[in-house]
Write a protein that holds these residues in place. Structure first.
Motif, short mmCIF file in Angstrom:
data_model
loop_
_atom_site.label_atom_id
_atom_site.label_comp_id
_atom_site.label_asym_id
_atom_site.label_seq_id
_atom_site.Cartn_x
_atom_site.Cartn_y
_atom_site.Cartn_z
N LEU A 426 -5.28 25.51 -22.56
CA LEU A 426 -4.31 24.80 -23.57
C LEU A 426 -4.11 25.68 -24.89
O LEU A 426 -4.94 26.41 -25.22
N PRO A 427 -2.83 25.64 -25.38
CA PRO A 427 -2.65 26.00 -26.75
C PRO A 427 -3.19 25.67 -27.81
O PRO A 427 -3.64 24.49 -27.84
N ASN A 428 -3.67 26.22 -28.92
CA ASN A 428 -4.37 25.96 -30.16
C ASN A 428 -3.74 24.59 -30.37
O ASN A 428 -4.60 23.62 -31.15
N GLU A 429 -2.37 24.31 -30.62
CA GLU A 429 -1.68 23.26 -31.02
C GLU A 429 -2.24 21.93 -30.55
O GLU A 429 -2.31 20.95 -31.10
N PHE A 430 -2.63 21.97 -29.02
CA PHE A 430 -3.12 20.71 -28.54
C PHE A 430 -4.62 20.85 -28.15
O PHE A 430 -5.01 19.79 -27.58
N LEU A 431 -5.40 21.86 -28.43
CA LEU A 431 -6.52 22.08 -27.75
C LEU A 431 -7.61 21.01 -28.31
O LEU A 431 -8.42 20.68 -27.48
N PHE A 435 -4.66 15.00 -25.55
CA PHE A 435 -4.28 13.72 -24.92
C PHE A 435 -2.86 13.54 -25.60
O PHE A 435 -2.14 12.66 -25.56
N GLU A 436 -2.77 14.37 -26.78
CA GLU A 436 -1.34 14.54 -27.36
C GLU A 436 -0.49 15.34 -26.63
O GLU A 436 0.67 15.69 -27.08
N ALA A 437 -0.83 16.26 -25.85
CA ALA A 437 -0.05 17.36 -25.13
C ALA A 437 0.94 16.68 -24.10
O ALA A 437 0.78 15.89 -23.49
N PRO A 438 2.32 17.50 -24.33
CA PRO A 438 3.24 16.92 -23.47
C PRO A 438 2.81 17.17 -21.89
O PRO A 438 1.98 18.14 -21.62
N VAL A 441 2.99 20.92 -20.98
CA VAL A 441 1.73 21.76 -21.44
C VAL A 441 0.48 21.53 -20.50
O VAL A 441 -0.08 22.56 -20.48
N LEU A 442 0.30 20.33 -20.26
CA LEU A 442 -1.06 19.97 -19.68
C LEU A 442 -0.94 20.59 -18.27
O LEU A 442 -2.01 21.17 -17.77
N LYS A 443 0.25 20.54 -17.55
CA LYS A 443 0.25 21.15 -16.31
C LYS A 443 0.15 22.63 -16.42
O LYS A 443 -0.49 23.25 -15.33
N GLY A 446 -3.46 23.62 -16.55
CA GLY A 446 -4.25 23.03 -15.17
C GLY A 446 -5.04 21.68 -15.82
O GLY A 446 -6.06 21.43 -15.05
N VAL A 447 -4.73 21.33 -16.90
CA VAL A 447 -5.49 19.92 -17.11
C VAL A 447 -4.70 18.70 -16.71
O VAL A 447 -3.61 18.48 -16.87
N VAL A 448 -5.52 18.01 -15.94
CA VAL A 448 -5.06 16.42 -15.56
C VAL A 448 -6.08 15.52 -16.38
O VAL A 448 -7.10 15.42 -15.98
N LEU A 449 -5.49 14.85 -17.17
CA LEU A 449 -6.26 13.78 -18.11
C LEU A 449 -6.86 12.79 -17.24
O LEU A 449 -6.04 12.27 -16.26
N GLY A 450 -8.16 12.64 -17.34
CA GLY A 450 -8.68 11.35 -16.30
C GLY A 450 -9.32 12.10 -15.15
O GLY A 450 -9.96 11.54 -14.60
N LYS A 451 -9.17 13.38 -14.98
CA LYS A 451 -9.57 13.98 -13.65
C LYS A 451 -10.32 15.27 -13.94
O LYS A 451 -11.43 15.28 -14.00
N THR A 452 -9.59 16.13 -14.51
CA THR A 452 -10.16 17.64 -14.91
C THR A 452 -10.78 17.23 -16.42
O THR A 452 -11.90 18.13 -16.76
N TYR A 453 -10.41 16.38 -17.13
CA TYR A 453 -10.91 16.26 -18.44
C TYR A 453 -10.67 14.79 -18.84
O TYR A 453 -9.56 14.07 -18.51
#
Length: 483
Positions: A426-431, A435-438, A441-443, A446-453
């Motif tokens: 994740l870029p520093n802006e959303f690290l 949960f605020e990342a578009p 950006v999550l895709k 490689g971040v899937v909220l509720g699954k990988t984090y």
């Protein structure tokens, strides 16, 4: 005339007054006694991570004594029975120990001193753990201090004794006395959750001395500001060594003063570092004068606070799965290393108490189990400080914002990326707020909220409002002032 030296929280040879005095009078029988919580009557016993450190610290002490031609006799408790056996088998005429200040230890030591003195033995205790005894620093009216700053100002007016050199003398160890250290099962095996810790830590007196030297040379410069940055190496990490007495506060004081005398530009950083020793002194001052500190709100009005009960939220916090990266990084660092950076300790404590509204005693118990430096005085005083229920406590309305704390104290994301590697791309802006990342950006990261984090288990704004509402009950009970 043999003297038994009963080692406890003083696992070193240098600046050990009980040992130095004993060697001055003749041969010494060095003893450590492993007691169960029931034997010690300890309601806040050593557990988990502390047992691992204790094992390796005793091993190091035994090796040091071996170089003097002796060994550490490790015995099983209860202490009174073990000491009776040691006296009978050695013919000792004296028992020395350095003082402990936990309530159960004070009661036990008073009993033992009376009991052995009645038998004609010389039973003496000494100060090896503090710059000043808890009863020696008093207010102008003669009572205990309740606020840190005036306590430390008063303490600074008192001279600090020079540390004692490492003593030498003859050691004795009667055949058949004691058990092999490994037989006490102090280290984990199934599973070995401490695997790799010896790559991170060097328990023992030599490790403590080396770590202090490295800190003064490499970490003291800029300490006043940089100590708040968990991504930087500007903290000493001496707390486990201090807790087990592998180094004394007098040794830390003397070495720091000497170093800053040689490097005057670092004087302010040195004073700030020594003020952390001052907080440790204040915590012991409080524990001695207010022995219910580990179990009860220091300010009784906080008994009115409407705590929640949520096993799921507590487990999420313990596992570092709250959905707030800076909090999760701290909890994972704790589990992986037995240590957590102090700035992050304040954040995770605030989150448990004020975001989740779970009783601070849950946090105190978890830290006591998982911290290598699980010091009853420091741990209790610090948790109550964050909760607002303790002496000189943080204002109840001071609620750390997890995202803002991360952005301020881990601006490049080094700390979070180390302990939450699933967020590393994740870029520093959303690290610090994934949960605020578009979605794009999550895709890409490689971040899937509720699954990988996990998604956040609580909303910051709503949690803050609920915490403040809870404190209204405390205000009505007369426990806090209005904002």
């Amino acid at each position: 005339m043999t003297t038994i030296v009963w080692f406890r929280q003083d696992l070193r040879l240098a600046d050990n007054p009980a040992l130095a005095e004993a060697f001055a009078n003749g041969p010494v029988l060095p003893v450590y006694i492993v007691e169960t919580p029931e034997q010690a009557a300890d309601s806040h016993p050593m557990t988990g991570a502390s047992h691992w450190w204790l094992h390796h610290s005793l091993k190091a002490l035994d090796a040091t004594l071996g170089a003097l031609g002796g060994r550490l006799v490790v015995m099983e408790g209860p202490a009174e029975t073990a000491l009776e056996r040691a006296v009978a088998q050695s013919g000792a005429t004296a028992i020395h120990w350095n003082r402990c200040y936990e309530p159960h230890a004070i009661a036990r030591d008073k009993h033992l001193k009376t009991r052995f003195s009645a038998d004609g033995l010389s039973a003496r205790s000494f100060n090896a753990s503090l710059l000043h005894e808890p009863w020696d620093v008093e207010t102008k009216t003669g009572g205990p201090f309740k606020v840190y700053s005036p306590f430390w100002r008063a303490a600074l007016t008192r001279p600090v004794a020079a540390p004692l050199p490492r003593p030498s003398g003859r050691l004795v160890s009667p055949d058949g006395l004691g058990r092999p250290l490994d037989s006490f099962g102090l280290t984990p095996s199934k599973p070995d959750w401490a695997a790799g810790w010896l790559d991170l830590w060097q328990p023992g007196e030599a490790g403590a001395s080396a770590l202090l030297g490295t800190f003064l040379e490499e970490g003291l410069k800029g300490y006043g500001e940089l100590r708040n940055r968990p991504d930087l190496p500007n903290v000493s990490r001496l707390s486990p060594h201090l807790h087990f007495g592998e180094i004394s506060p007098r040794q830390v004081w003397a070495a720091t003063r000497l170093y800053t005398d040689m490097h005057p530009a670092l004087a302010k950083d040195g004073e700030k570092f020594l003020s952390e020793i001052g907080w440790r002194e204040f915590a012991y001052h409080l524990l001695y004068h207010f022995p219910t500190l580990p179990a009860k709100n220091w300010k009784p009005a906080f008994d009115a606070y409407p705590w929640r009960e949520s096993e799921a939220d507590l487990k999420a916090w313990q596992r570092g799965m709250t959905g707030y990266p800076m909090v999760d990084a701290g909890m994972r660092e704790l589990w992986a290393t037995g240590y957590m950076h102090n700035r992050v300790r304040m954040l995770v404590a605030s989150f448990l108490i004020k975001h989740l509204r779970l009783d601070w005693r849950h946090g105190e118990a978890w830290f006591r189990d998982t911290l290598l430096d699980a010091d009853l005085a420091n741990n209790s005083a610090s948790w109550q400080w964050v909760a607002g229920s303790g002496a000189d406590a943080a204002p109840y309305f001071r609620i750390f914002a997890p995202v803002g704390q991360g952005q301020k104290f881990d601006p490049d994301g080094v700390y979070v990326r180390r302990w939450c590697p699933e967020l590393a791309r994740l870029p520093n802006e959303f690290l610090h707020a994934p949960f605020e990342a578009p979605d794009r950006v999550l895709k890409a990261a490689g971040v899937v909220l509720g699954k990988t984090y996990p998604r956040p288990i609580v909303d910051h704004a709503a949690a803050r409002a609920a915490a403040l509402a809870g404190y209204e009950a405390v205000k009505e009970a007369g426990g806090v002032a209005a904002e």
